[in-house]
Design a protein around this motif. Sequence first.
Motif, mmCIF file in Angstrom:
data_model
loop_
_atom_site.group_PDB
_atom_site.id
_atom_site.type_symbol
_atom_site.label_atom_id
_atom_site.label_comp_id
_atom_site.label_asym_id
_atom_site.label_seq_id
_atom_site.Cartn_x
_atom_site.Cartn_y
_atom_site.Cartn_z
ATOM 1 N N GLY A 309 0.796 -1.225 0.000
ATOM 2 C CA GLY A 309 0.000 0.000 0.000
ATOM 3 C C GLY A 309 0.824 1.268 0.000
ATOM 4 O O GLY A 309 0.361 2.326 -0.463
ATOM 5 N N PHE A 310 2.062 1.216 0.518
ATOM 6 C CA PHE A 310 2.911 2.411 0.518
ATOM 7 C C PHE A 310 3.332 2.760 -0.909
ATOM 8 O O PHE A 310 3.370 3.924 -1.295
ATOM 9 C CB PHE A 310 4.138 2.183 1.405
ATOM 10 N N VAL A 311 3.628 1.725 -1.702
ATOM 11 C CA VAL A 311 3.974 1.951 -3.110
ATOM 12 C C VAL A 311 2.771 2.514 -3.857
ATOM 13 O O VAL A 311 2.880 3.453 -4.648
ATOM 14 C CB VAL A 311 4.452 0.637 -3.767
ATOM 15 N N ALA A 312 1.580 1.928 -3.574
ATOM 16 C CA ALA A 312 0.357 2.397 -4.235
ATOM 17 C C ALA A 312 0.087 3.853 -3.913
ATOM 18 O O ALA A 312 -0.247 4.659 -4.804
ATOM 19 C CB ALA A 312 -0.830 1.544 -3.794
ATOM 20 N N GLU A 313 0.243 4.240 -2.656
ATOM 21 C CA GLU A 313 -0.006 5.623 -2.259
ATOM 22 C C GLU A 313 1.022 6.567 -2.890
ATOM 23 O O GLU A 313 0.685 7.669 -3.340
ATOM 24 C CB GLU A 313 0.029 5.748 -0.738
ATOM 25 N N ALA A 314 2.270 6.124 -2.960
ATOM 26 C CA ALA A 314 3.330 6.962 -3.547
ATOM 27 C C ALA A 314 3.083 7.207 -5.026
ATOM 28 O O ALA A 314 3.482 8.249 -5.560
ATOM 29 C CB ALA A 314 4.685 6.292 -3.337
ATOM 30 N N ASN A 315 2.431 6.257 -5.692
ATOM 31 C CA ASN A 315 2.193 6.370 -7.136
ATOM 32 C C ASN A 315 0.873 7.064 -7.480
ATOM 33 O O ASN A 315 0.532 7.191 -8.663
ATOM 34 C CB ASN A 315 2.213 4.983 -7.780
ATOM 35 N N ARG A 316 0.131 7.509 -6.475
ATOM 36 C CA ARG A 316 -1.126 8.202 -6.740
ATOM 37 C C ARG A 316 -0.880 9.506 -7.502
ATOM 38 O O ARG A 316 0.176 10.124 -7.379
ATOM 39 C CB ARG A 316 -1.844 8.534 -5.426
ATOM 40 N N LYS A 317 -1.913 9.918 -8.219
ATOM 41 C CA LYS A 317 -1.824 11.200 -8.934
ATOM 42 C C LYS A 317 -2.034 12.378 -7.982
ATOM 43 O O LYS A 317 -1.650 13.506 -8.271
ATOM 44 C CB LYS A 317 -2.867 11.254 -10.050
ATOM 45 N N GLY A 318 -2.706 12.104 -6.844
ATOM 46 C CA GLY A 318 -2.949 13.154 -5.866
ATOM 47 C C GLY A 318 -3.043 12.573 -4.476
ATOM 48 O O GLY A 318 -2.938 11.355 -4.285
ATOM 49 N N ASN A 319 -3.239 13.429 -3.486
ATOM 50 C CA ASN A 319 -3.367 12.965 -2.109
ATOM 51 C C ASN A 319 -4.689 12.238 -1.900
ATOM 52 O O ASN A 319 -5.647 12.401 -2.664
ATOM 53 C CB ASN A 319 -3.271 14.148 -1.139
ATOM 54 N N VAL A 320 -4.754 11.454 -0.823
ATOM 55 C CA VAL A 320 -5.984 10.750 -0.463
ATOM 56 C C VAL A 320 -7.048 11.768 -0.069
ATOM 57 O O VAL A 320 -6.860 12.557 0.855
ATOM 58 C CB VAL A 320 -5.746 9.780 0.711
ATOM 59 N N THR A 321 -8.179 11.768 -0.790
ATOM 60 C CA THR A 321 -9.292 12.655 -0.437
ATOM 61 C C THR A 321 -10.622 11.924 -0.467
ATOM 62 O O THR A 321 -11.655 12.512 -0.168
ATOM 63 C CB THR A 321 -9.363 13.852 -1.409
ATOM 64 N N GLU A 322 -10.609 10.645 -0.850
ATOM 65 C CA GLU A 322 -11.848 9.902 -1.022
ATOM 66 C C GLU A 322 -12.500 9.562 0.319
ATOM 67 O O GLU A 322 -11.868 9.508 1.357
ATOM 68 C CB GLU A 322 -11.604 8.588 -1.780
ATOM 69 N N SER A 323 -13.788 9.309 0.239
ATOM 70 C CA SER A 323 -14.511 8.714 1.347
ATOM 71 C C SER A 323 -14.458 7.205 1.188
ATOM 72 O O SER A 323 -14.475 6.688 0.071
ATOM 73 C CB SER A 323 -15.971 9.173 1.343
ATOM 74 N N MET A 324 -14.417 6.486 2.301
ATOM 75 C CA MET A 324 -14.451 5.024 2.244
ATOM 76 C C MET A 324 -15.750 4.564 1.584
ATOM 77 O O MET A 324 -15.805 3.511 0.969
ATOM 78 C CB MET A 324 -14.338 4.444 3.653
ATOM 79 N N SER A 325 -16.790 5.362 1.698
ATOM 80 C CA SER A 325 -18.067 5.030 1.089
ATOM 81 C C SER A 325 -17.966 5.021 -0.432
ATOM 82 O O SER A 325 -18.650 4.250 -1.109
ATOM 83 C CB SER A 325 -19.141 6.032 1.527
ATOM 84 N N THR A 326 -17.092 5.863 -0.977
ATOM 85 C CA THR A 326 -16.880 5.906 -2.420
ATOM 86 C C THR A 326 -16.044 4.736 -2.901
ATOM 87 O O THR A 326 -16.313 4.138 -3.944
ATOM 88 C CB THR A 326 -16.185 7.219 -2.812
ATOM 89 N N ILE A 327 -15.052 4.365 -2.104
ATOM 90 C CA ILE A 327 -14.155 3.275 -2.480
ATOM 91 C C ILE A 327 -14.828 1.921 -2.338
ATOM 92 O O ILE A 327 -14.693 1.032 -3.170
ATOM 93 C CB ILE A 327 -12.878 3.303 -1.596
ATOM 94 N N GLY A 328 -15.560 1.773 -1.253
ATOM 95 C CA GLY A 328 -16.142 0.482 -0.910
ATOM 96 C C GLY A 328 -15.546 0.005 0.397
ATOM 97 O O GLY A 328 -14.394 -0.453 0.440
#
Length: 329
Positions: A309-328
């Motif tokens: 997950g650290f690699v996934a977060e580092a490769n994001r286009k932007g910072n985490v702003t989603e709601s868990m409700s949107t992700i699932g």
Amino acid sequence: MHKLVDSFGRQINYVRLAVTDRCNLRCQYCMPAHGIDIVPRKELLTYKEMYRIIRVLTELGVNKVRLTGGEPFVRKDFISFLEMLSYNDLLDDINITTNGALISKHIYTIENLKKVKNINLSIDSLQEEKFKTITRRDVFPKVYKTFELLEKSSLSLKLNVVVQSGFNTDEINDFVQLTKDKNIAVRFIEEMPFNGKGQRNAKEVWNYNKILNEVQSKFTVTELPSKKSSTSRNFSIENHKGTIGIIPAFTRTICNDCNRIRITSTGTFKNCLFDDGVFNLRDFIRNGASNEDLKALFLSLIKEKPENGFVAEANRKGNVTESMSTIGG
């Protein structure tokens, strides 16, 4: 037959599918008090599209699905979709995560769907007023009734408790005590930043070690052997029927054996909770993709699954702003 195997040799056999982004609660760790901007219904995957996606995935070796939201029981005809999914002969387990406010009248029907094995019930406080503060909704009696009904049912029951500093850390051992005479699993989850604001509500994170130390201050625990790809480290409690688990969702020490993918309610394919989505399946299907096209796509996308997950977060286009409700959830 081709199997979903990522670049690290991990076979993917588990998909988490969000059937809706809507929820009837407004939990502080999930979304702002005013809620989130829900998408128009036409942008949600239809049940037919969901069924097709799951069918193709099972032909590639996926045998377990977890249905989430939002709150899955908010979506009309969710029970009919459950019944439809049960006809997939390649699926072994269908599991559901719910907040419990709308499920009580459906429990008997769900019990009779043999492939539905497990219900995860989200309940972050055993105190009515505190529950109301956390969820911003006055539904504790309904949720607790659901807990009692599920505990007596033939379904395997897990309670999901998001540990939030300043809110419910004083109740950790009250939840552990529930396992004394009940054959249930209580799972404590580290709080994550998926609340629609991009930051946790509290500066202090109650991580795995802190949660475990709190439990050990009152109970004698023994760690249980972990199944490969388990999201939690699990423990038996001396003289207790049930068990507890701790999910290091934020510190991410359980990534190496990950066997999961996620699909959001709008069809976004996610290799990891912390990535920002790698492909939109909804548009691909609606543009005429065949099942063979879908298979080829999945086999390609899974090679992009990050090591953790650290690699996934580092490769994001932007910072985490989603709601868990949107992700699932």
